[in-house]
Write an enzyme that holds these catalytic residues in place. Structure first.
Site, PDB file in Angstrom:
ATOM      1  N   ASP A  29     -35.271  24.100  -8.904  1.00  0.00           N
ATOM      2  CA  ASP A  29     -34.389  23.176  -8.157  1.00  0.00           C
ATOM      3  C   ASP A  29     -33.421  22.345  -9.011  1.00  0.00           C
ATOM      4  OD1 ASP A  29     -36.001  24.207  -6.199  1.00  0.00           O
ATOM      5  OD2 ASP A  29     -36.833  22.301  -5.538  1.00  0.00           O
ATOM      6  N   LYS A 134     -36.051  28.275  -1.167  1.00  0.00           N
ATOM      7  CA  LYS A 134     -37.328  27.840  -0.586  1.00  0.00           C
ATOM      8  C   LYS A 134     -37.099  26.665   0.365  1.00  0.00           C
ATOM      9  CE  LYS A 134     -38.500  24.972  -4.641  1.00  0.00           C
ATOM     10  NZ  LYS A 134     -38.641  23.677  -4.005  1.00  0.00           N
ATOM     11  N   CYS A 167     -41.685  19.096  -6.657  1.00  0.00           N
ATOM     12  CA  CYS A 167     -41.571  20.556  -6.570  1.00  0.00           C
ATOM     13  C   CYS A 167     -42.198  21.292  -7.754  1.00  0.00           C
ATOM     14  CB  CYS A 167     -40.113  20.946  -6.371  1.00  0.00           C
ATOM     15  SG  CYS A 167     -39.509  20.386  -4.760  1.00  0.00           S
TER      16      CYS A 167
HETATM   17  N1  TIU Z   1     -37.208  19.636  -5.967  1.00  0.00           N
HETATM   18  C1  TIU Z   1     -37.839  18.536  -5.591  1.00  0.00           C
HETATM   19  O1  TIU Z   1     -38.662  17.993  -6.301  1.00  0.00           O
HETATM   20  N2  TIU Z   1     -37.488  18.003  -4.366  1.00  0.00           N
HETATM   21  C2  TIU Z   1     -37.659  16.723  -3.997  1.00  0.00           C
HETATM   22  O2  TIU Z   1     -37.438  16.369  -2.866  1.00  0.00           O
HETATM   23  N3  TIU Z   1     -38.070  15.874  -4.980  1.00  0.00           N
HETATM   24  C3  TIU Z   1     -38.216  14.529  -4.889  1.00  0.00           C
HETATM   25  O3  TIU Z   1     -38.706  13.934  -5.850  1.00  0.00           O
HETATM   26  N4  TIU Z   1     -37.812  13.886  -3.810  1.00  0.00           N
END
Ligand code: TIU
Length: 242
Positions: A29, A134, A167
């Site tokens: 991400d 995802k 994530c």
């Molecule tokens: N990729 C990921 O960690 N998505 C989130 O929403 N992370 C947060 O810390 N909010």
């Protein structure tokens, strides 16, 4: 050494036995919505500089990984434009003015195909590197990651990206339950909340590596250096001596 040789990476709670040929770098991400000014992360009041410090270590690790011809996978968190894969609870839970699917400065927030949803230019995938979209926090839930790993003989993961406790942690847990060994280089993951980053790493390596291993990218680079240079593709026809 060849890439199918077992190498050792200095790690906690103990050294990680690393087989490069069957280990993929999984970058979680590293999207504009999370890392860039004006993105969803900043809109929620988060300090994006906490995440941006992971960009350079990831660039260096990705470059070294690619140079050795090893497998790379990327993920993006996001949803279909029709929002059919977005749980209603996820849309409203933050109680923020703008939520997933609304229009933001980089297009619709966390929607597939929008600029903000895409991976930052610094770590942009090359053709041939799978990008897994995802809908959840874990990279296995409702994706084809497991099938890709099985079909491509991937048995281990070096997991980087954001955020450490959300994530990255969820994906490490999902991979662990599926029988994969995961190593997390601490400088290549990051959180908006430094305390959560620290605890997120401690949780992974606690109890004899309950979810996996934690290391630093310098140790991964040290192991990669031991692999023979990948043969360069021949671009010009070789001159045959008369
Ligand atoms: N990729 C990921 O960690 N998505 C989130 O929403 N992370 C947060 O810390 N909010």
């Amino acid at each position: 050494m060849k890439s199918n040789t077992t190498l050792t990476i200095d790690a906690e709670p103990y050294p990680f036995e690393f087989v490069p040929a069957t280990c993929a770098l999984l970058i979680i991400d590293m999207q504009r919505d999370f890392l860039e000014p004006g993105g969803f992360g900043e809109l929620l009041g988060n300090d994006i500089s906490q995440l941006r410090r992971a960009i350079e270590p990831n660039q260096k690790l990705l470059a070294a990984w690619r140079e050795k011809g090893l497998q790379v996978l990327h993920t993006r968190e996001g949803h279909r434009p029709d929002l059919h894969c977005l749980p209603p609870a996820k849309k409203v839970r933050g109680r923020t003015q703008k939520t997933i699917g609304d229009h933001g400065p980089m297009g619709r927030i966390l929607i597939r195909g929008e600029i903000g949803h895409d991976i930052i230019p610094e770590l942009y995938p090359l053709p041939g590197e799978a990008v897994i979209d995802k809908p959840g926090k874990g990279a296995f839930y409702s994706t084809d990651l497991h099938a890709i790993m099985q079909n491509r003989g991937i048995k281990q993961l070096v997991i980087t990206g954001v955020t450490t406790e959300v994530c990255v942690n969820t994906t490490v847990r999902e991979a662990n339950d599926r029988g994969y060994d995961c190593l997390v280089p601490e400088d290549c993951v990051a959180s908006y909340v430094p305390e959560f980053h620290d605890v997120g790493l401690k949780i992974i390596k606690a109890q004899g590596g309950i979810f996996g291993w934690v290391s630093h990218s310098i140790h991964v680079h040290a192991a990669l250096k031991k692999i023979h240079q990948r043969k360069k593709t021949q671009t010009k026809p070789r001159r045959i001596k008369p």
